[in-house]
Design a protein around this motif. Structure first.
Motif, PDB file in Angstrom:
ATOM      1  N   ALA A 170      18.357  40.156  82.680  1.00 22.28           N
ATOM      2  CA  ALA A 170      17.722  40.519  83.944  1.00 22.28           C
ATOM      3  C   ALA A 170      17.314  41.991  83.966  1.00 22.28           C
ATOM      4  O   ALA A 170      17.993  42.851  83.405  1.00 22.28           O
ATOM      5  CB  ALA A 170      18.668  40.224  85.098  1.00 22.28           C
ATOM      6  N   GLY A 171      16.192  42.240  84.611  1.00 25.78           N
ATOM      7  CA  GLY A 171      15.759  43.612  84.855  1.00 25.78           C
ATOM      8  C   GLY A 171      14.783  44.192  83.856  1.00 25.78           C
ATOM      9  O   GLY A 171      14.268  45.297  84.075  1.00 25.78           O
ATOM     10  N   ARG A 179      11.528  45.271  82.219  1.00 25.23           N
ATOM     11  CA  ARG A 179      10.170  45.473  82.726  1.00 25.23           C
ATOM     12  C   ARG A 179       9.159  44.940  81.722  1.00 25.23           C
ATOM     13  O   ARG A 179       9.269  45.199  80.527  1.00 25.23           O
ATOM     14  CB  ARG A 179       9.905  46.952  83.011  1.00 25.23           C
ATOM     15  N   THR A 193       9.689  36.279  87.055  1.00 26.70           N
ATOM     16  CA  THR A 193      10.589  36.902  88.028  1.00 26.70           C
ATOM     17  C   THR A 193      11.791  36.011  88.285  1.00 26.70           C
ATOM     18  O   THR A 193      12.930  36.486  88.373  1.00 26.70           O
ATOM     19  CB  THR A 193       9.842  37.186  89.347  1.00 26.70           C
ATOM     20  N   GLY A 198      14.451  36.425  85.870  1.00 28.83           N
ATOM     21  CA  GLY A 198      15.147  37.712  85.889  1.00 28.83           C
ATOM     22  C   GLY A 198      14.324  38.875  85.385  1.00 28.83           C
ATOM     23  O   GLY A 198      14.780  40.017  85.394  1.00 28.83           O
ATOM     24  N   ALA A 251      11.391  41.771  85.363  1.00 27.62           N
ATOM     25  CA  ALA A 251      10.784  42.651  86.363  1.00 27.62           C
ATOM     26  C   ALA A 251       9.309  42.782  86.022  1.00 27.62           C
ATOM     27  O   ALA A 251       8.909  43.676  85.267  1.00 27.62           O
ATOM     28  CB  ALA A 251      11.467  44.008  86.369  1.00 27.62           C
ATOM     29  N   ASP A 267       9.098  49.509  78.896  1.00 26.99           N
ATOM     30  CA  ASP A 267      10.478  49.596  79.377  1.00 26.99           C
ATOM     31  C   ASP A 267      11.176  50.565  78.427  1.00 26.99           C
ATOM     32  O   ASP A 267      11.592  50.194  77.336  1.00 26.99           O
ATOM     33  CB  ASP A 267      11.144  48.220  79.343  1.00 26.99           C
ATOM     34  N   ARG A 270      14.921  49.766  77.262  1.00 24.85           N
ATOM     35  CA  ARG A 270      15.108  48.660  76.327  1.00 24.85           C
ATOM     36  C   ARG A 270      14.156  48.727  75.125  1.00 24.85           C
ATOM     37  O   ARG A 270      14.225  47.891  74.233  1.00 24.85           O
ATOM     38  CB  ARG A 270      14.927  47.332  77.065  1.00 24.85           C
TER      39      ARG A 270
END
Length: 216
Positions: free
Chosen positions: A147-148, A150, A164, A167, A169, A181, A184
């Protein structure tokens, strides 16, 4: 510097998008990167007649064998690949990313990534190495990074909603732009999710390749 390019067959409707694959390879070559091609040794989910757009019910093809067309024969089974051998990884799009590397095309938010592909992609992520996902391939990102993360597939509302729900973004993005991102080390770009021609796709892909290599 050796990088991996993950292919999903050969052809926009049932495999790797050929223009996106070649543009990625070309940008990497111009940057001086050594490219190694990988693909899963599995049957394609379906075979599409690219002239008519219809399913060729009587045909079956292998993802690794078809991917070898783009790789000019020099390709290996991703199940035999070690993420430690590569500085970064690149996933061109095409429906193969959503049909062969995963089942996102049919399952959407409840999709899964093919086991060998997921193992390799997670190993890349856990090693903190950068990854570039192009076109529809960013749909794999939530499975790999959790999750999260981008990412972008452009601005298609239904696809973004599914990502979405998984999970991810999602960030709306123009065809010539990229989303990074930083935490990551993920780069994504819409390419033919939005591109009206090969020049538009090239602009985003070239920027994505440059940004990914800069994260190494």
């Amino acid at each position: 510097m050796k990088v991996a390019v993950i292919l999903s067959g050969c052809g926009v409707f049932d495999g790797a998008e050929i223009h996106e694959s070649v543009l990625t390879i070309l940008a990497l070559a111009k940057a001086g990167a050594e490219t190694e091609f990988l693909a899963p040794d599995i049957a394609q989910t379906s075979v599409i007649n690219h002239l008519t757009g219809e399913i060729a019910e009587s045909e079956s093809r292998n993802v690794l064998v078809e991917s070898a067309r783009i790789a000019r024969g020099k390709i290996k089974d991703i199940a035999q690949a070690d993420a430690e051998d590569y500085a970064a990884v690149f996933f061109p799009g095409g429906f193969g990313a959503a049909k062969n590397l995963s089942d996102f095309a049919s399952q959407g938010a409840t999709s899964h990534v093919q086991a060998d592909v997921l193992r390799f992609a997670k190993a890349v992520a856990q090693a903190g190495k950068p990854a570039c996902y192009i076109c529809i391939a960013p749909a794999l990102i939530p499975h790999v990074y959790g999750a999260g993360a981008r990412l972008t597939i452009g601005n298609d509302a239904d696809t973004a909603a599914a990502i979405t729900a998984m999970g991810g973004a999602h960030v709306n993005c123009a065809v010539t732009d990229i989303v990074i991102d930083e935490d990551r080390k993920i780069v994504s770009t819409p390419a033919y999710m939005l591109a009206q021609n090969i020049a538009e796709a090239a602009t985003g892909i070239e920027a994505a390749v440059k940004a990914t290599l800069a994260l190494i």
